[in-house]
Design an enzyme around this catalytic site. Structure first.
Site, short mmCIF file in Angstrom:
data_model
loop_
_atom_site.label_atom_id
_atom_site.label_comp_id
_atom_site.label_asym_id
_atom_site.label_seq_id
_atom_site.Cartn_x
_atom_site.Cartn_y
_atom_site.Cartn_z
N GLU A 172 1.25 -0.94 -0.10
CA GLU A 172 -0.08 -0.28 -0.10
C GLU A 172 1.05 0.82 0.07
O GLU A 172 1.93 1.53 0.45
CB GLU A 172 -0.58 -0.40 1.27
CG GLU A 172 -1.39 1.16 1.25
CD GLU A 172 -2.47 1.47 0.01
OE1 GLU A 172 -3.04 0.20 -0.18
OE2 GLU A 172 -2.53 2.23 -0.48
N LYS A 227 7.92 -1.60 -2.21
CA LYS A 227 7.69 -0.96 -0.82
C LYS A 227 8.38 -0.12 -0.12
O LYS A 227 8.57 0.88 0.07
CB LYS A 227 6.16 -1.90 -0.66
CG LYS A 227 5.83 -1.05 0.84
CD LYS A 227 5.26 0.50 0.69
CE LYS A 227 4.18 1.16 2.48
NZ LYS A 227 4.20 2.33 1.58
N CYS A 283 5.75 4.51 9.21
CA CYS A 283 6.54 3.57 7.91
C CYS A 283 7.86 3.78 7.70
O CYS A 283 9.21 3.23 8.09
CB CYS A 283 6.17 3.44 7.30
SG CYS A 283 3.77 3.54 7.13
N1 LIG Z 1 0.12 3.25 8.73
C1 LIG Z 1 0.75 4.20 7.04
O1 LIG Z 1 0.50 5.28 6.69
C2 LIG Z 1 1.18 3.11 6.33
C3 LIG Z 1 0.64 3.13 4.81
C4 LIG Z 1 1.36 1.71 3.98
C5 LIG Z 1 1.76 0.48 4.38
N2 LIG Z 1 1.23 0.76 5.49
C6 LIG Z 1 2.15 -0.62 6.07
O2 LIG Z 1 0.65 -1.22 6.50
C7 LIG Z 1 1.22 -2.17 7.68
C8 LIG Z 1 -0.09 -1.84 8.60
O3 LIG Z 1 -0.03 -0.91 8.97
P1 LIG Z 1 -1.38 0.38 9.59
O4 LIG Z 1 -0.10 1.84 10.22
O5 LIG Z 1 -2.39 0.08 9.57
O6 LIG Z 1 -0.95 -0.72 11.66
P2 LIG Z 1 -1.88 -0.69 12.36
O7 LIG Z 1 -1.28 -0.87 13.86
O8 LIG Z 1 -2.23 1.27 12.33
O9 LIG Z 1 -3.44 -1.73 12.27
C9 LIG Z 1 -3.20 -3.09 12.18
C10 LIG Z 1 -4.06 -3.91 13.12
O10 LIG Z 1 -3.93 -4.78 12.88
C11 LIG Z 1 -4.20 -5.49 14.23
N3 LIG Z 1 -3.46 -7.64 14.38
C12 LIG Z 1 -2.37 -7.17 14.29
N4 LIG Z 1 -2.61 -8.43 14.24
C13 LIG Z 1 -3.87 -9.35 14.12
C14 LIG Z 1 -4.29 -10.59 13.63
N5 LIG Z 1 -3.56 -11.89 14.50
N6 LIG Z 1 -5.67 -10.78 13.73
C15 LIG Z 1 -6.19 -9.63 13.65
N7 LIG Z 1 -5.55 -8.58 13.58
C16 LIG Z 1 -4.81 -8.45 13.66
C17 LIG Z 1 -4.33 -5.26 14.81
O11 LIG Z 1 -4.97 -5.11 15.90
C18 LIG Z 1 -4.32 -2.97 14.39
O12 LIG Z 1 -5.38 -2.91 15.00
C19 LIG Z 1 1.98 -2.36 8.30
O13 LIG Z 1 2.47 -3.31 7.77
C20 LIG Z 1 2.68 -0.77 7.62
O14 LIG Z 1 3.75 -0.80 7.52
C21 LIG Z 1 1.38 1.33 6.75
#
Ligand SMILES: NC(=O)c1ccc[n+]([C@@H]2O[C@H](COP(=O)([O-])OP(=O)(O)OC[C@H]3O[C@@H](n4cnc5c(N)ncnc54)[C@H](O)[C@@H]3O)[C@@H](O)[C@H]2O)c1
Length: 480
Positions: A172, A227, A283
């Site tokens: 993403e 990414k 990130c």
């Molecule tokens: N935040 C950003 O801007 C962004 C942009 C691009 C990519 N990413 C990537 O996307 C991924 C997620 O990022 P985010 O910011 O959404 O993280 P986040 O911490 O906001 O959300 C992750 C969610 O996953 C849940 N979770 C963890 N293990 C689980 C399981 N086994 N079953 C069910 N739920 C579970 C957690 O409770 C949490 O709510 C990361 O790898 C990050 O690097 C983030």
């Protein structure tokens, strides 16, 4: 024999965070015929996604509330029933957190994949029939191999072999603060994989609203690495401009003029050339450190050192801002009241992860300052976590602003206007648009003289600050 086309009627997304929530909302919005279920272990987060009052959604993103309003309960659902959602799904997105490992092998650099592994095991256990598993989280190169192994081993355990998996990488690229626009009009969508039919099934989802020419397909490893590389390049640009801003401050140049001059070169381009306290968010640092770790792992120490310096400059830049504040305020800020404007790592998000405001506030608290923090979207409960072990002083903004306000503690200000009484300095750390229109003339006489405004984003109205009798410092300019 030709493989059968994969039709996706049901999507499950594991992880209802900053990526899972907005991404799935837009997919549900643009694909009304697909049922989308976003699941998470965190019950309170799911409750917040389901809250009637849209201002209580767990994530603030411009436009997100309207997308949720259109889709929630129609073909978008948030729940904690992970097993059922996986069992129904033709396609499972894994969108869970992948933070830096805190201990053990690779601590401080490698990604902790325990949540990814847990998801793979859940998918292996609960899925039925053919399931396309999509890596949405940002992952170390070759993680798909791990996921495939876990899924594959399960296939063998189930002798009736009713399960079949295919793993795709679909990182993403959204940026927080502009997530909905980025998802609706992305620069590109990247899909890595080795199974034509599965790739086609994901392409077919995106082409509901994205022109096919914007969809890039690659092998799995190119997709995973792209990414990490994209985030490394973006962060490198921020460290680059901040290093030149520091140079401007000693050499008498002005970073805004330099940014304009270099950004006009079409080979360089003008985006991401604003000086700032540094990059934050969940990130950039994590992904670069992961690249550093992998570079060393694959025997490329020079490559590792190169990328590590991007993180080092970012940390140094935050430190130098705190030091500059202390030096400017006559070498001591003990007992002085300093107002921090903006706590999120950038405007238009309530995300504080790795926000430069955390490091800078902690430095000021360590020096004994009384720190008042105002942010239009970040909640005080979040700041309490972020500033651990420094404690907050309650009601510091009640009728008597200095009463009970202990040196080296902080308090939360609900309203911008209430923040300034008796302050020695104001430090702007996030570029929230309303900070650009503050009327300093009505604030200056409430501050203690000589008062200072430190503008680490170059957004404050300098003329107004100076004509109000306050002193002004902004990043990337020389002051005598
Ligand atoms: N935040 C950003 O801007 C962004 C942009 C691009 C990519 N990413 C990537 O996307 C991924 C997620 O990022 P985010 O910011 O959404 O993280 P986040 O911490 O906001 O959300 C992750 C969610 O996953 C849940 N979770 C963890 N293990 C689980 C399981 N086994 N079953 C069910 N739920 C579970 C957690 O409770 C949490 O709510 C990361 O790898 C990050 O690097 C983030």
């Amino acid at each position: 024999m030709e493989e059968k086309k994969i039709i996706v009627n049901n999507i499950c997304c594991i992880g209802a965070g900053y990526v899972g929530g907005p991404t799935m909302s837009v997919i549900a919005d643009r694909c009304p015929n697909i049922n989308v279920e976003v699941v998470d272990l965190n019950e309170s987060r799911i409750d917040a996604w389901n809250s009637e009052e849209l201002s209580n959604l767990p994530i603030f993103e411009p436009g997100l509330d309207q997308v949720i309003k259109r889709t929630r309960g129609r073909n978008l659902f948030f729940s904690t029933n992970i097993s059922e959602a996986i069992a129904k799904a033709d396609m499972v997105f894994i969108s869970v957190n992948t933070p830096t490992k805190k201990k053990g092998l690779g601590a401080g650099q490698a990604s902790d994949l325990k949540w990814i592994e847990a998801c793979a095991r859940q998918v292996a256990k609960f899925s039925k029939g053919k399931t396309v598993v999509v890596e949405k989280s940002t992952l170390p190169v070759r993680t798909a191999e791990v996921i495939k192994k876990i899924l594959g081993s399960y296939q063998i355990i189930n002798e009736n072999n009713e399960k079949e998996f295919c793993v795709l990488s679909n990182p993403e690229f959204l940026a927080e603060g502009t997530a909905i626009d980025n998802l609706e009009n992305p620069d590109r969508v990247l899909i890595g994989g080795d199974d034509e039919n599965s790739i086609k099934s994901l392409v077919n989802i995106y082409t509901n609203w994205i022109p096919e020419k914007k969809i890039i397909t690659t092998n799995l490893w190119s997709s995973e690495l792209s990414k990490l590389a994209a985030n490394a390049f973006l962060a490198q640009r921020i460290s680059s401009i901040n290093s030149i801003a520091a140079f401007c401050e000693v050499a008498g140049a002005d970073i805004e003029e330099v940014s304009k001059a270099i950004g006009s070169d079409s080979r360089i381009g003008s985006n991401f050339l604003n000086a700032s306290p540094g990059f934050g968010g969940s990130c950039f640092k994590k992904d670069i450190l992961n690249l550093v770790y992998l570079s060393r792992y694959f025997g490329l120490p020079e490559v590792a050192d190169y990328w590590e310096s991007v993180v080092r400059i970012n940390e140094w830049n935050q430190k130098r801002i705190s030091e500059l504040i202390v030096k400017t305020l006559f070498g001591t800020i003990s007992g002085k009241k300093i107002v921090i404007l903006g706590f999120s790592f950038k405007a238009n998000t309530n995300d504080t992860r790795e926000s430069p405001a955390i490091r800078i506030s902690k430095d000021l608290l360590e020096e004994g300052a009384k720190v008042v923090i105002y942010d239009p979207k970040v909640k005080s409960s979040q700041i309490i976590n972020d500033l651990e072990p420094y404690s907050s002083t309650e009601n510091c903004l009640s009728t008597q602003p200095h009463k009970n306000f202990i040196d080296g503690t902080w308090c939360f200000s609900e309203h911008l206007e209430d923040s300034f009484d008796g302050a020695d300095a104001v430090v702007v750390l996030t570029e929230w648009p309303n900070f650009a229109t503050i009327k300093w003339s009505s604030i200056a006489n409430r501050m203690r003289s000589p008062g200072w405004v430190f503008d680490s984003r170059r957004i404050v109205n300098e003329k107004d600050v100076l004509s109000s009798g306050l002193n002004y410092w902004s990043i990337g300019r020389k002051y005598n």
